[in-house]
Design a protein around this motif. Structure first.
Motif, PDB file in Angstrom:
ATOM      1  N   ASP A 349       0.837  -1.201   0.000  1.00  0.00           N
ATOM      2  CA  ASP A 349       0.000   0.000   0.000  1.00  0.00           C
ATOM      3  C   ASP A 349       0.874   1.254   0.000  1.00  0.00           C
ATOM      4  N   TRP A 350       1.192   1.753  -1.195  1.00  0.00           N
ATOM      5  CA  TRP A 350       2.042   2.942  -1.309  1.00  0.00           C
ATOM      6  C   TRP A 350       1.244   4.225  -1.150  1.00  0.00           C
ATOM      7  N   GLY A 351      -0.061   4.165  -1.272  1.00  0.00           N
ATOM      8  CA  GLY A 351      -0.889   5.347  -1.052  1.00  0.00           C
ATOM      9  C   GLY A 351      -0.955   6.272  -2.261  1.00  0.00           C
ATOM     10  N   TRP A 352      -1.623   7.406  -2.078  1.00  0.00           N
ATOM     11  CA  TRP A 352      -1.788   8.382  -3.160  1.00  0.00           C
ATOM     12  C   TRP A 352      -0.464   9.004  -3.584  1.00  0.00           C
ATOM     13  N   PHE A 353       0.470   9.139  -2.637  1.00  0.00           N
ATOM     14  CA  PHE A 353       1.769   9.732  -2.956  1.00  0.00           C
ATOM     15  C   PHE A 353       2.771   8.653  -3.361  1.00  0.00           C
ATOM     16  N   PHE A 354       2.283   7.656  -4.142  1.00  0.00           N
ATOM     17  CA  PHE A 354       3.141   6.537  -4.541  1.00  0.00           C
ATOM     18  C   PHE A 354       4.380   7.021  -5.288  1.00  0.00           C
ATOM     19  N   PHE A 355       4.256   8.161  -5.993  1.00  0.00           N
ATOM     20  CA  PHE A 355       5.396   8.696  -6.740  1.00  0.00           C
ATOM     21  C   PHE A 355       6.502   9.179  -5.801  1.00  0.00           C
ATOM     22  N   LEU A 356       6.180   9.344  -4.517  1.00  0.00           N
ATOM     23  CA  LEU A 356       7.192   9.666  -3.513  1.00  0.00           C
ATOM     24  C   LEU A 356       7.528   8.459  -2.645  1.00  0.00           C
ATOM     25  N   THR A 357       6.482   7.711  -2.221  1.00  0.00           N
ATOM     26  CA  THR A 357       6.737   6.601  -1.300  1.00  0.00           C
ATOM     27  C   THR A 357       7.570   5.498  -1.938  1.00  0.00           C
ATOM     28  N   LYS A 358       7.325   5.206  -3.210  1.00  0.00           N
ATOM     29  CA  LYS A 358       8.090   4.144  -3.872  1.00  0.00           C
ATOM     30  C   LYS A 358       9.581   4.468  -3.948  1.00  0.00           C
ATOM     31  N   PRO A 359       9.973   5.622  -4.494  1.00  0.00           N
ATOM     32  CA  PRO A 359      11.410   5.907  -4.532  1.00  0.00           C
ATOM     33  C   PRO A 359      12.021   6.120  -3.153  1.00  0.00           C
ATOM     34  N   ILE A 360      11.262   6.701  -2.226  1.00  0.00           N
ATOM     35  CA  ILE A 360      11.801   6.894  -0.878  1.00  0.00           C
ATOM     36  C   ILE A 360      12.138   5.555  -0.250  1.00  0.00           C
ATOM     37  N   PHE A 361      11.224   4.574  -0.397  1.00  0.00           N
ATOM     38  CA  PHE A 361      11.530   3.278   0.196  1.00  0.00           C
ATOM     39  C   PHE A 361      12.655   2.570  -0.547  1.00  0.00           C
ATOM     40  N   ALA A 362      12.708   2.704  -1.879  1.00  0.00           N
ATOM     41  CA  ALA A 362      13.787   2.067  -2.640  1.00  0.00           C
ATOM     42  C   ALA A 362      15.149   2.571  -2.165  1.00  0.00           C
ATOM     43  N   VAL A 363      15.256   3.881  -1.933  1.00  0.00           N
ATOM     44  CA  VAL A 363      16.516   4.450  -1.441  1.00  0.00           C
ATOM     45  C   VAL A 363      16.781   3.987  -0.013  1.00  0.00           C
ATOM     46  N   LEU A 364      15.736   3.970   0.826  1.00  0.00           N
ATOM     47  CA  LEU A 364      15.891   3.520   2.208  1.00  0.00           C
ATOM     48  C   LEU A 364      16.345   2.061   2.253  1.00  0.00           C
ATOM     49  N   HIS A 365      15.773   1.231   1.389  1.00  0.00           N
ATOM     50  CA  HIS A 365      16.148  -0.187   1.340  1.00  0.00           C
ATOM     51  C   HIS A 365      17.615  -0.337   0.923  1.00  0.00           C
ATOM     52  N   PHE A 366      18.039   0.474  -0.063  1.00  0.00           N
ATOM     53  CA  PHE A 366      19.439   0.440  -0.502  1.00  0.00           C
ATOM     54  C   PHE A 366      20.378   0.866   0.628  1.00  0.00           C
ATOM     55  N   LEU A 367      20.019   1.949   1.312  1.00  0.00           N
ATOM     56  CA  LEU A 367      20.869   2.449   2.405  1.00  0.00           C
ATOM     57  C   LEU A 367      20.936   1.446   3.549  1.00  0.00           C
ATOM     58  N   HIS A 368      19.809   0.781   3.822  1.00  0.00           N
ATOM     59  CA  HIS A 368      19.800  -0.231   4.876  1.00  0.00           C
ATOM     60  C   HIS A 368      20.741  -1.382   4.524  1.00  0.00           C
TER      61      HIS A 368
END
Length: 602
Positions: A349-368
């Motif tokens: 569930d990325w929500g209405w702001f999927f254009f932000l939540t998807k890349p934000i999580f992708a970067v967070l996952h990479f940094l983790h």
């Protein structure tokens, strides 16, 4: 009113307009009405007759997936892999016992998450497969919810050893069901039938996910979707349990249902906060999907019915579908999407702001993956976000510094204009234009930060990777509120603080909310307090109100907010100094705590 305060109020108003505008122009999609069921013609010895299609018969068959016959005594086939453990009941060939080895119910508890469970247990939840009869067949001629299948002695389902179940109807039809599982959470179910009747028969394969009642741990939180999720020809559908329960009654069987005909790629199933089960036909396979609710027995279900097959005497036909049943891990689901399951990553569930939540999580996952600690990954993400918005922040803080320099001249303009506010505003705007100052520039970082903050909150709350993710010391679950408080000396004593939903938690807040309040307070002190007493009081209380408001939020979000405030303070201080304005932080702190003289005294 101070121009900086005007900017803040303007930013809040503009942010509200942005959110309201988004909701107006991009509302959630309406649920389309269920298509009418059409009768199809099938050939018989006496010529063509109009009868319900096998797909319609499958709708009726799958409306009764959970007959109350006991499955506890039926023979079972064990499921065992590095990530899953459970069993398949040979009664109906039900996949109704599945636990996730990698996930604990709580951090300290040894119990692993039990996901699927059989009829008879509270919250029964299981997958069923079968065939619906078409022309030349009756319901008892095909396997259903309570058919007793046979399996080879000692059979065990593992990633290296599929299991084949067999059932002979005694009238010439032999059914096989081969079940395989990969190293993660994907099952492949191959259903085949051999026609030894000597006549032509038709039948339709189907799959069903049934859930008895709503989940016991249903969050019912506006930011999270729980219920039915599906993809039909590129269109994502999300239905809450209440939505399904409000469907119109289907006159054929008394259930409440919605039926869709899918011409291409698609899937449908149930999604929880962190777990999901999904029926997935082969890519490009047309199918009929439905969401149903039997209010008599309080059973929710999703069905996938494939096109009717017609078998001549001696023919064999088979079809393979997939079943995802497990944890909503971003990397795992992404790999399945790359493997051909269209839009599968949208099951999160990325929500209405999927254009932000998807890349934000992708970067967070990479940094983790790079750092190895989710808390430090959140801080690193904050730094990257601040770098991206730095050009706007630079313009904003430079404009604020310039406005501070112009403050004495603005006061003179106000004195000259007196009570003529129109003249005052005109001369101030001319001053801004002459000095090339944009008073609205201070709003830009706030406007950008609001959707980013909401998106990060969504990511931290929704994604599985934050669940039980440790930071350091007492912070062992960044998806949960801060466990420290004054009661446990901020984590020094070996027990948690008050429960997050208790009144005590509002009073004895943790160390992270305290740091949040202090960081906001220090950021305020970069500028003198407003001269207006009402504004001064509002701004004085604001950091501490936010401190208590965000105290019950996920600690990962509070870590982000603290890091963001700290970086913002440093940026604003250095930029304003570079433009000639020297913020007197300690002087502003001293002025804010200085006692006011009593009335009538100098």
């Amino acid at each position: 009113m101070d121009d900086q305060n005007k900017n803040l109020i303007l930013a809040i108003a503009l942010s509200s307009l942005v959110l309201l505008g988004w909701m107006y122009f991009f509302p959630p999609p309406e649920v389309p009405p269920a298509p009418e069921v059409q009768a199809t013609e099938t050939a018989s010895a006496d010529g063509p007759v109009s009868t319900p299609s096998a797909a319609v018969a499958a709708d009726a068959a799958t409306n009764q997936p959970a007959e109350e016959a006991s499955v506890s005594d039926a023979p079972r086939v064990t499921i065992e892999s590095d990530r899953l453990t459970g069993s398949i009941s040979l009664q109906g060939g039900r996949l109704d016992d599945l636990a996730l080895k990698d996930y604990r119910v709580t951090i300290d508890a040894p119990d692993i998450v039990q996901f699927l469970s059989p009829v008879g247990e509270q919250g029964a939840y299981y997958a069923l497969y079968g065939w619906a009869p078409g022309s030349g067949l009756a319901a008892e001629d095909v396997p259903g919810a309570n058919t007793l299948w046979t399996a080879p002695a000692g059979a065990e389902l593992t990633p290296d050893s599929p299991v084949t179940l067999t059932w002979d109807n005694g009238k010439g039809l032999t059914f096989n069901r081969t079940i395989a599982v990969d190293e993660d959470y994907m099952f492949a179910i191959t259903q085949s039938v051999t026609n030894g009747t000597g006549n032509t028969v038709s039948l339709a394969p189907y799959g069903t996910l049934a859930r008895h009642g709503e989940p016991a741990d249903l969050k019912n939180f506006f930011i999270l979707h729980e219920g039915i999720v599906g993809m039909t020809d590129g269109e994502l559908t999300e239905l809450d349990y209440s939505d399904v329960a409000d469907f119109e009654i289907d006159p054929r069987d008394g259930s409440r249902s919605e039926i869709k005909q899918v011409e291409g790629d698609g899937w449908i199933g149930f999604t929880d906060h962190y777990w999901m089960s999904t029926l997935i036909p082969a890519p490009g396979q047309a199918f009929r999907s439905s969401a149903k609710y039997d209010e008599r027995r309080d059973i929710y279900q999703t069905d996938v019915v494939l096109p009717t097959m017609t078998l001549a005497a001696g023919e064999t036909s088979e079809v393979t579908t997939q079943l995802f049943s497990g944890a909503k891990e971003w990397a795992t689901i992404r790999a399945y999407e790359k493997g051909g399951i269209a839009g599968f990553l949208d099951s999160i569930d990325w929500g209405w702001f999927f254009f932000l939540t998807k890349p934000i999580f992708a970067v967070l996952h990479f940094l983790h993956g790079l750092i190895g600690n989710m808390g430090w990954a959140i801080i690193a993400l904050t730094v990257l976000i601040k770098i991206l918005v730095f050009p706007l922040a630079y313009k904003s803080y430079a404009s604020m510094a310039k406005m501070k320099e112009l403050q004495p001249e603005m006061e003179k303009l106000k004195e000259r204009a007196g009570d003529d506010r129109q003249k005052q505003q005109k001369e101030i705007m001319e001053l801004y234009k002459r000095e090339k100052v944009n008073p609205a520039a201070g709003c830009l970082p706030i406007l950008i930060q609001i959707p980013i903050f909401f998106s990060l909150y969504k990511v931290i709350f929704v994604t599985l990777e934050l669940r039980h993710a440790p930071f350091f010391g007492p912070f062992q679950d960044l998806s949960a509120p801060d466990p420290t408080s004054l009661l446990n000396l901020f984590g020094l004593l070996p027990f948690d603080g008050p429960a997050p939903d208790s009144i005590m938690a509002l009073v004895f807040i943790g160390i992270l909310p305290l740091l949040l309040g202090i960081s906001m307070w220090l950021q305020q002190k970069l500028n003198p307090a407003p001269t207006d007493p009402t504004q001064q009081m509002i701004f004085a209380w604001m950091p501490w109100v936010f401190m208590f408001m965000l105290g019950g939020f996920a600690s990962g979000l509070v870590v982000y907010w603290i890091a963001n405030n700290t970086i913002t303070f440093s940026q604003q201080y250095l930029i304003m100094r570079s433009h000639g304005y020297k913020p007197d932080v300690f002087g502003n702190i001293k002025a804010s705590v200085k006692r006011k003289p009593k009335a009538g005294k100098e």
